[in-house]
Design a protein around this motif. Sequence first.
Motif, short mmCIF file in Angstrom:
data_model
loop_
_atom_site.label_atom_id
_atom_site.label_comp_id
_atom_site.label_asym_id
_atom_site.label_seq_id
_atom_site.Cartn_x
_atom_site.Cartn_y
_atom_site.Cartn_z
N ASN A 112 29.55 -27.79 -15.94
CA ASN A 112 29.57 -28.70 -14.80
C ASN A 112 29.26 -30.13 -15.24
O ASN A 112 29.78 -31.08 -14.67
N ARG A 113 28.41 -30.28 -16.21
CA ARG A 113 28.09 -31.60 -16.77
C ARG A 113 28.66 -31.65 -18.18
O ARG A 113 28.34 -30.82 -19.03
N ALA A 114 29.52 -32.62 -18.44
CA ALA A 114 30.19 -32.69 -19.73
C ALA A 114 29.19 -32.93 -20.86
O ALA A 114 28.36 -33.83 -20.76
N PRO A 115 29.28 -32.18 -21.95
CA PRO A 115 28.36 -32.36 -23.08
C PRO A 115 28.85 -33.36 -24.11
O PRO A 115 28.39 -33.35 -25.25
N PHE A 210 24.53 -41.13 -27.65
CA PHE A 210 25.14 -41.88 -26.56
C PHE A 210 25.92 -40.88 -25.70
O PHE A 210 27.04 -40.48 -26.06
N PHE A 211 25.31 -40.44 -24.60
CA PHE A 211 25.92 -39.43 -23.75
C PHE A 211 26.93 -40.07 -22.80
O PHE A 211 26.62 -41.02 -22.09
N TYR A 212 28.12 -39.54 -22.78
CA TYR A 212 29.16 -40.06 -21.89
C TYR A 212 28.67 -40.07 -20.44
O TYR A 212 28.93 -41.02 -19.70
N SER A 213 27.99 -39.02 -20.04
CA SER A 213 27.55 -38.89 -18.64
C SER A 213 26.51 -39.94 -18.27
O SER A 213 26.32 -40.24 -17.08
#
Length: 346
Positions: A112-115, A210-213
């Motif tokens: 559900n949350r992109a890694p 650096f997390f995209y989300s």
Amino acid sequence: MRKPTRRGVLGAALAAPFLAPPSRAQGLTPLRFILDWKAQGPHAWYYLAQSRGYFREAGLDVTIDQGEGSAAAVTRVMSGAYDAGFGDINAVIQNAAQRPGEQPVMVYLVYNRAPYAIIARADGPVRSLKDLEGRQLGAPAGSATARMFPALAARNGVDPAKVRMAAIQPNLVEQMLVQGQVDAIAQFSGTSYMNFVGMGRDPEKDFRWFFYSDMGLDQYSNGVLVSQALLRNRPEAVRGLVAAINRAIRDVAADPDAGIAELKRVEPLTDPAIEKRRMLYMLRAQMTTPETEALGLGDLDDRRLEGAMATVVQTYGLSRTPAASEVFRRDFLPAREARRLPALAG
């Protein structure tokens, strides 16, 4: 330094299309399923569904093959080599826009949350995304994280044309970063986090994340996708596949050691401690969210999907925006209560 502990996380050249070969198991529908990556902790439920007979109970004779990337899995299903797989919804969106009617369709969202994450050495020159310009970013050729990098760049004032992309063999990604052969890597956070642990590195102190989300890109990620042929010709097989996988995910969440034991049986070189931590990381970070609490695992929010599709269409300059039903179908999901994760053990 950004630490990945927020939110409490730790064959054949081409097989014949679906229905071509007869099943070896009397009365069962043969189905070829491709993973997104080499067998790791977050794949344990697929093997558990197989070993506990959940696929057979659904009338399926499932063969599971390892993959070479989340976007690559979409391509393999689309080509007809596989009937179903575990791949990236953003690659589905792109293909639905460019080749409507040929693209696979996602029927059960897992992450559900992109890694997605860009990872750099703490002692290296990349201290912000802008620092990637003029430097080399490594990723596997079939990586969904790399495919979505232009969208991340656009949101953060980075010119992707100034970033040199290097295709790296999947088993060498983290090693090349540690050795300084690339300046940063684009990778699934859970994959790299535990690979760093296995290399004797401290993921939180030795690297920048650096997390995209966290940087303006709220995308969905991987899930179970099926071919147009399977969807059209055997909808009952799709329903059975989804139910079996959902059941196995719940089993593994309740008893992680059972899932890891099955993974170890399939892949004898598995490090149980590392893969259990990787699996729990993904369960807690990518699969347990306010949205899954409300909707149940497997489903998604339509407005958020529309935003994700708009991002993909804009990033790649696509000529059309697909309808949500071309990308995701919830018709085959079990009841919401059956898709709630139990309290995580381990």
